[in-house]
Structure formats: C-alpha cells, structure tokens
Design a protein around this motif. Structure first.
Motif, mmCIF file in Angstrom:
data_model
loop_
_atom_site.group_PDB
_atom_site.id
_atom_site.type_symbol
_atom_site.label_atom_id
_atom_site.label_comp_id
_atom_site.label_asym_id
_atom_site.label_seq_id
_atom_site.Cartn_x
_atom_site.Cartn_y
_atom_site.Cartn_z
ATOM 1 N N SER A 111 0.760 -1.221 0.133
ATOM 2 C CA SER A 111 0.050 -0.096 -0.006
ATOM 3 C C SER A 111 0.839 1.170 0.075
ATOM 4 C CB SER A 111 -0.998 0.009 1.043
ATOM 5 O OG SER A 111 -1.753 1.214 1.406
ATOM 6 N N ILE A 112 1.835 1.205 0.654
ATOM 7 C CA ILE A 112 2.882 2.496 0.746
ATOM 8 C C ILE A 112 3.620 2.607 -0.411
ATOM 9 C CG2 ILE A 112 5.014 3.003 1.936
ATOM 10 C CD1 ILE A 112 4.300 1.788 4.313
ATOM 11 N N LEU A 113 3.978 1.551 -1.259
ATOM 12 C CA LEU A 113 4.811 1.591 -2.500
ATOM 13 C C LEU A 113 3.986 1.697 -3.644
ATOM 14 C CD1 LEU A 113 7.631 -0.874 -1.697
ATOM 15 C CD2 LEU A 113 7.683 1.394 -1.540
ATOM 16 N N LEU A 114 2.380 1.491 -3.336
ATOM 17 C CA LEU A 114 1.541 1.404 -4.565
ATOM 18 C C LEU A 114 2.039 0.397 -5.443
ATOM 19 C CD1 LEU A 114 1.090 5.253 -4.749
ATOM 20 C CD2 LEU A 114 -0.404 3.427 -3.537
ATOM 21 N N VAL A 115 2.415 -0.866 -5.222
ATOM 22 C CA VAL A 115 2.760 -1.663 -6.401
ATOM 23 C C VAL A 115 2.446 -2.986 -5.586
ATOM 24 C CG1 VAL A 115 4.700 -0.462 -7.253
ATOM 25 C CG2 VAL A 115 5.327 -1.912 -5.317
#
Length: 283
Positions: A43-47
């Motif tokens: 979620s933090i890295l959006l990957v």
C-alpha cells in the motif's frame, strides 16, 4: 504512512521461507501479522509485490526490485546495531562458492593487522554477484563475471582448475587429468554461479551429458554419489573436502580468473586497502 522495518522483515521472510505461515514462525509473530505487514508495504509503495496462490508465493517484477532494496536496508540496520555495540565498522566480503581457498586464513590475519578498526565479515551468498546486487555485500570475490551493470572489478589473481570426482572414479588413480578425460562422463554444472561452463571445452569435445546443480552443496552431493564429475577452481578443492570425494588438477585447462568487485556508485571507503590485501595473496 512510512515504511517500517517490520514491513521489510515480513516481506523478506516470506520470500526466504516460502510461505506466510513459516515467515510468522521465523519472526515470532502470527501469519495474520505477516500478511498485514506485507499488505502495508504494498500500500505504501503502490505496487504489487507478490503473486499469491493457495500453494505458492512468487515475486512480481516490482517485488524483485523491492526485495533487493529491502535486503540492503535490513543489512545496513544490522550492521549499524553491531557497529554500535562493537565500536567497529563492518565490511562485508561476499563470495558465491569459496572465499579465497588456502589464502583465506592469511587474508583474515592480514586484515586484522592492516585494518584493525574494520571488522571483516566473510559470507557465502549464492547469487551471480555474491550479494552485491542484493545489497548484502560491500566487496565480493568472483570467479565468473555476471551480466550486471554498475559493477567495477579488478583481477587479483588466478587459480588452477581441478576435477572433482567420486573416490571410486577411474580418474582417481591418476595424478593429473585432461579435459578430454573429464568429458568422458556426465558433468555437474552450476549455470548460475559456477566458475566452469561448457565453453571450457572445444565444441567437438564437450561432455555429452550435463547434470544441473543449484549451489556448491548440491554440486558436491551429485559428484560424491558418482553420478557426475565436476570442474572447479583450486579454492573449491581446498575449502570443500567431503567423504567419498577427491580432486585432481587438470593439466590442460585454462586457469580460473579471480576478481574483486564492488558497486560502481557505492565503493567502500577502504577499497584500495582491500584490493592491496587481496592481490598480495595471489602475488
């Protein structure tokens, strides 16, 4: 939300253990907590980092890139903790198969004398760059050049090639052997990190059968069983003695080059001192 060490540890542990359950056991937390940490990192890295099925967990291309950074970050934190306790700076020297063979004890002794404020950590890491690309090594010993960018290296010496064989192999009665002798039986070969590939032989003289292996332990096991022979650097013959296995020098094989390598954009501050030490062992 910021990336936390628990996110990275959970992600790396899932890859190393193969499952979320085993990762939880290794880390001493619940499977749910591991899954929550990995999901938070995604979620933090959006990957998307992992492909999950009921039986397997595989890295996505994004996951492969993130894994290298995660290992590097965790290694740095580990070194920071150790350096703070010991009051020393740690230098990680990686290798894929064998360190420096018969020269290893002398290297450790000279290091302690020449670089007393830098702790030496020798680590076997079974990747083509022996941990450089993964961020877990600062300098590495290579006997095969990987197809990797951002790598600098220097030749520090050469080693003779040896044939590894079972003690009951007909070649064990000889003092030395030739490449043609070796090629008469199946060849155990590690295409990923081994120092010897089929191009050591002329096209018409290559072994007719090869048995793929995944690391030095797998390679030694196949050979000691009598299923195959192997060709390797002198350092392997010195470092890995095993019951049922013996080595003979190959008199007509080109020597194995030995390189010191480091990341071009992040060389150790004491790089030149390390190169001098390493080259001096082979001089």
């Amino acid at each position: 939300m910021d990336i936390e060490l628990r996110h990275l540890r959970s992600f790396v542990s899932v890859i190393d253990t193969g499952t979320f359950t085993d990762a939880g056991i290794e880390l001493g937390i619940s499977q749910t907590a591991v899954s929550r940490n990995v999901a938070a990192l995604e979620s933090i890295l959006l990957v998307r980092l992992l492909h999950r099925t009921t039986r397997t967990v595989d890295l996505t291309p994004d996951g492969e890139r993130v894994l290298r950074h995660a290992r590097r970050a965790l290694a740095v934190v580990g070194d920071l903790r150790q350096d703070a306790v010991a009051g020393l700076s740690t230098l990680r020297v990686g290798y894929a198969w064998s360190a420096l063979g018969k020269h290893t004890p002398e290297f450790q002794r000279r290091w302690a004398e020449a670089l007393p404020h830098h702790e030496l950590r020798l680590t076997r890491i079974n990747t083509p760059t022996a941990g450089l690309a993964e961020g877990t090594s600062d300098v590495v010993i290579l006997r095969r050049l990987p197809d990797v960018a951002n790598l600098d290296l220097v030749l520090i010496g050469t080693e003779k090639r040896y044939c590894a064989m079972a003690v009951g192999d007909p070649l064990a009665a000889k003092r030395t052997v030739t490449l043609a002798h070796v090629a008469a039986a199946p060849l155990a070969i590690d295409h990923r990190t081994g120092s010897t590939q089929l191009d050591l032989w002329p096209d018409a003289g290559q072994p007719r059968q090869t048995i793929p292996t995944t690391d030095v332990d797998d390679w030694l096991t196949v050979i000691s069983s009598g299923k195959a022979r192997g060709v390797t650097a002198q350092s392997t013959a010195h470092q890995y003695r095993r019951q049922g296995l013996t080595y003979r020098p190959i008199r007509d094989a080109a020597p194995v080059p030995v390189y010191a390598a480091w990341t071009r954009t992040d060389p150790p501050a004491i790089l030149q001192d390390i190169i001098v030490l390493l080259a001096g062992l082979y001089r």
